[in-house]
Motif scaffolding. Structure first.
Motif, PDB file in Angstrom:
ATOM      1  N   GLY A  46       0.782  -1.226   0.000  1.00 45.16           N
ATOM      2  CA  GLY A  46       0.000   0.000   0.000  1.00 45.16           C
ATOM      3  C   GLY A  46       0.814   1.277   0.000  1.00 45.16           C
ATOM      4  N   TYR A  54      -4.928   4.911   5.413  1.00 45.70           N
ATOM      5  CA  TYR A  54      -4.889   4.000   4.260  1.00 45.70           C
ATOM      6  C   TYR A  54      -5.636   2.704   4.564  1.00 45.70           C
ATOM      7  CZ  TYR A  54      -2.970  -0.014   1.786  1.00 45.70           C
ATOM      8  OH  TYR A  54      -2.840  -1.204   1.116  1.00 45.70           O
ATOM      9  N   LYS A  99      -8.802   1.454   2.536  1.00 48.74           N
ATOM     10  CA  LYS A  99      -8.657   0.188   1.805  1.00 48.74           C
ATOM     11  C   LYS A  99      -9.759  -0.781   2.205  1.00 48.74           C
ATOM     12  CE  LYS A  99      -6.198  -2.320  -1.059  1.00 48.74           C
ATOM     13  NZ  LYS A  99      -6.012  -1.911  -2.473  1.00 48.74           N
TER      14      LYS A  99
END
Length: 249
Positions: A149, A219, A223
């Motif tokens: 990521g 994140y 996600k």
């Protein structure tokens, strides 16, 4: 984790969260060290340093170890990675020698330093792990690998220039007001869960903060919700005129 991060974790549903308030600096200052497990040594992207003599190393050493004898370590600073966050793991025949090497590296400014959780290679062999014979490498070669990521600094800057991303700045409003990336959307990490439903799904987001910690947490949240997202793990300094500096931690 930090108290703020722990508070967010509890807010998001985790109920067994502990905080070591003094953190890594206090732990190290008290004379404690971090121990690296065999799994970490075998699989992580680290610099593994064998402090024994070349003769002992040739008789058997842990694969991918670099041989820097303890007797010469103090004069070997230039051989170490430039990044002070590079993960270093030392091992030798005795924990005292390894601990001294850890202290030396910390004195040079390295912040991610550990010793193997047991001394020497015999326990390593007894656990069934591979051993390599013959001379070991004597030169450290380290390149930090991106985590899942994570976006590289080069790719982030290229995308920023072509405007193909939506930068999401998860710092606080006061930090954002002192300077931010051009076009960045500011939603602080603690506000993100309540506002995430309003985000368009057809954009590519790159999340950032000051050092990457809050960015990584944001994140993971995005996600999980199905967004096309990456995060920047780097030091950032943004100015009011739109200029900025990004550096590897």
């Amino acid at each position: 984790m930090s108290p703020k991060s722990a508070g967010l974790a509890k807010k998001w549903g985790w109920n067994n969260v502990k905080v070591y308030v003094e953190g890594t600096p206090a732990w190290q200052k008290a004379g404690h060290y971090f121990a690296a497990s065999p799994d970490y040594v075998r699989t992580a992207n680290i610099v593994l340093i064998d402090l024994r003599t070349p003769a002992a190393v040739s008789a058997g050493h842990i694969p991918r170890a670099v041989n820097l004898p303890a007797a010469k370590l103090a004069e070997s600073k230039a051989a170490f990675p430039k990044s002070l966050t590079a993960p270093l793991v030392f091992y030798s025949e005795t924990p005292e020698v390894s601990a001294k090497a850890v202290a030396t590296a910390q004195g040079w400014g390295y912040t991610n330093v550990a010793l193997l959780e047991f001394p020497g290679v015999r326990p390593w062999m007894e656990k069934g792990y591979d051993i390599k014979t013959g001379p070991a490498a004597t030169k450290i070669v380290f390149e930090r690998k991106l985590a899942p990521g994570e976006i590289s600094i080069a790719d982030f800057e290229a995308a920023l220039k072509t405007k193909v991303i939506q930068v999401l700045d998860v710092r606080g409003p006061a930090e954002y007001a002192e300077g931010h990336f051009p076009g960045a959307l500011n939603i602080s990490l603690d506000e993100l869960p309540a506002k995430i439903a309003d985000f368009p799904q057809n954009k590519f987001y790159v999340v950032h903060c000051q050092t990457g910690l809050r960015g990584e947490m944001a994140y993971l949240l995005l996600k999980e919700k199905g967004f096309d997202v990456k995060y920047l793990k780097a030091g950032c300094k943004c100015n009011l005129d739109g200029t900025y500096l990004i550096w590897e931690l």
